[in-house]
Design an enzyme around this catalytic site. Structure first.
Site, PDB file in Angstrom:
ATOM      1  N   LEU A  39     -20.618 122.438 -29.673  1.00  0.00           N
ATOM      2  CA  LEU A  39     -21.681 122.931 -30.556  1.00  0.00           C
ATOM      3  C   LEU A  39     -23.024 122.535 -29.958  1.00  0.00           C
ATOM      4  O   LEU A  39     -23.218 121.386 -29.563  1.00  0.00           O
ATOM      5  CB  LEU A  39     -21.558 122.315 -31.962  1.00  0.00           C
ATOM      6  CG  LEU A  39     -20.414 122.808 -32.853  1.00  0.00           C
ATOM      7  CD1 LEU A  39     -20.424 122.052 -34.171  1.00  0.00           C
ATOM      8  CD2 LEU A  39     -20.530 124.306 -33.106  1.00  0.00           C
ATOM      9  N   ASP A  40     -23.941 123.483 -29.874  1.00  0.00           N
ATOM     10  CA  ASP A  40     -25.279 123.198 -29.361  1.00  0.00           C
ATOM     11  C   ASP A  40     -25.980 122.178 -30.252  1.00  0.00           C
ATOM     12  O   ASP A  40     -25.645 122.039 -31.437  1.00  0.00           O
ATOM     13  CB  ASP A  40     -26.107 124.478 -29.304  1.00  0.00           C
ATOM     14  CG  ASP A  40     -25.633 125.439 -28.220  1.00  0.00           C
ATOM     15  OD1 ASP A  40     -24.873 124.995 -27.340  1.00  0.00           O
ATOM     16  OD2 ASP A  40     -26.014 126.620 -28.268  1.00  0.00           O
ATOM     17  N   PRO A  41     -26.981 121.470 -29.719  1.00  0.00           N
ATOM     18  CA  PRO A  41     -27.696 120.471 -30.521  1.00  0.00           C
ATOM     19  C   PRO A  41     -28.241 120.994 -31.850  1.00  0.00           C
ATOM     20  O   PRO A  41     -28.204 120.278 -32.858  1.00  0.00           O
ATOM     21  CB  PRO A  41     -28.841 120.041 -29.595  1.00  0.00           C
ATOM     22  CG  PRO A  41     -28.277 120.222 -28.224  1.00  0.00           C
ATOM     23  CD  PRO A  41     -27.414 121.449 -28.305  1.00  0.00           C
TER      24      PRO A  41
END
Length: 331
Positions: free
Chosen positions: A69-71
């Site tokens: 998951l991206d930041p």
């Protein structure tokens, strides 16, 4: 996703309760070795950051995640603990579900927006974004379902169920191109990863609190809600259940043959990675299927699957190993 059905290979087979253990009855130390924690990731840290946080909190040697998951993305991030990291790829290959806000760069007719999004249901060809963890090449991925929840001004709130490896950010930009107005992903929450939902997830703070409570008081109740048996991650994975006598041989890498099989799911395809389970539901090993579910019905002596990774301790069922364990065809 298609529901799994079980097919019986043997009419009856019983397990010996002196060996092994029901997954949910494991001691805490064994769950920490063979468990899964479903994290509700917050905005800011990377998936790797979350892995390191939980690894430190639970005092683990190894921790892995099952889908980056991206930041800026929040939501469900399943983590595998210690020995269970061997199965991380089985979870990461399962479908995902998201709630997304797509921001349009111009005001658009609602009907056109709905039509543009619904056109993505089915097989979609995607080029991964420039900032991605995989090689940039065209890939086909499935969108199982899209449900538009609300359109308010230039913001479109919708839910999407997709195949693993599908990029929601790319869906938004591609939809903007179809509408000829431009669009971007404004917010994204993963609400399901494989069998795990947002309602079953816990924040890093909750995980820390539960573990510290356990260390101080030895009260396991809250920690057991957070650390789940690794077998919980196999709900959507093709499976074969084997008899007790075959397990020791399988743990030593002997291929799986029909006499060992008690029952199996109807979704096995040749070349699939499948889960081999005991009669108690314990995860024995990951295997590569040499034939489909339909073929398993028909064969008696041919190799059904090759062992790829063993997750069970090799000596768990040693006391009742098959007397013909040295002969692969009789396993």
């Amino acid at each position: 996703m298609q529901k799994q059905n079980w097919i019986a290979k043997k009419e009856k087979d019983e397990t010996n309760w002196k060996y092994g253990c029901l997954p949910h009855k494991r001691k805490i130390k064994d769950l920490l070795e063979n468990g899964i924690v479903v994290v509700n990731k917050h905005n800011g840290p990377t998936s790797h950051d979350i892995v390191e946080m939980v690894k430190k909190i639970l005092n683990l040697k190894k921790t892995g995640h099952s889908g980056t998951l991206d930041p800026i993305v929040c939501g469900v991030l399943p983590l595998t603990l210690n020995n269970a990291t061997k199965m991380a790829s089985l979870i990461s290959k399962q479908g995902k579900e998201y709630v997304c806000i797509m921001h349009l760069h111009k005001d658009m007719n609602e009907r056109d927006v709905k039509t543009a999004l619904m056109n993505f249901v089915g097989t979609v060809r995607q080029m991964p974004p420039v900032k991605s963890a995989v090689k940039r090449q065209w890939r086909d991925r499935k969108v199982y379902n899209i449900k538009i929840i609300e359109i308010k001004g230039k913001n479109v709130l919708f839910k999407a169920s997709v195949e693993a490896g599908f990029y929601m950010r790319k869906l938004c930009s591609d939809a903007g191109e179809k509408l000829r107005c431009g669009a971007n992903m404004a917010k994204l929450i993963r609400i399901r990863a494989g069998p795990f939902s947002l309602e079953e997830s816990f924040s890093v703070e909750e995980i820390n609190k539960a573990y510290q409570e356990y260390i101080k008081t030895k009260d396991e109740i809250y920690l057991r809600k957070i650390i789940r048996p690794m077998e919980d991650g196999l709900k959507n994975t093709p499976k074969i259940i084997v008899g007790d006598k075959a397990i020791y041989s399988l743990c030593n890498g002997v291929p799986l043959y029909p006499p060992a099989i008690v029952k199996y799911t109807d979704d096995i395809r040749t070349g699939d990675y499948i889960a081999i389970l005991s009669l108690k539901g314990e995860f024995v090993a990951i295997a590569e299927a040499e034939m489909s579910s339909d073929d398993i019905k028909k064969v008696k002596n041919k190799k059904v699957a090759s062992i790829m990774r063993v997750l069970m301790d090799v000596d768990t069922y040693k006391g009742i190993s098959h007397k013909h364990q040295q002969n692969p065809t009789s396993v």
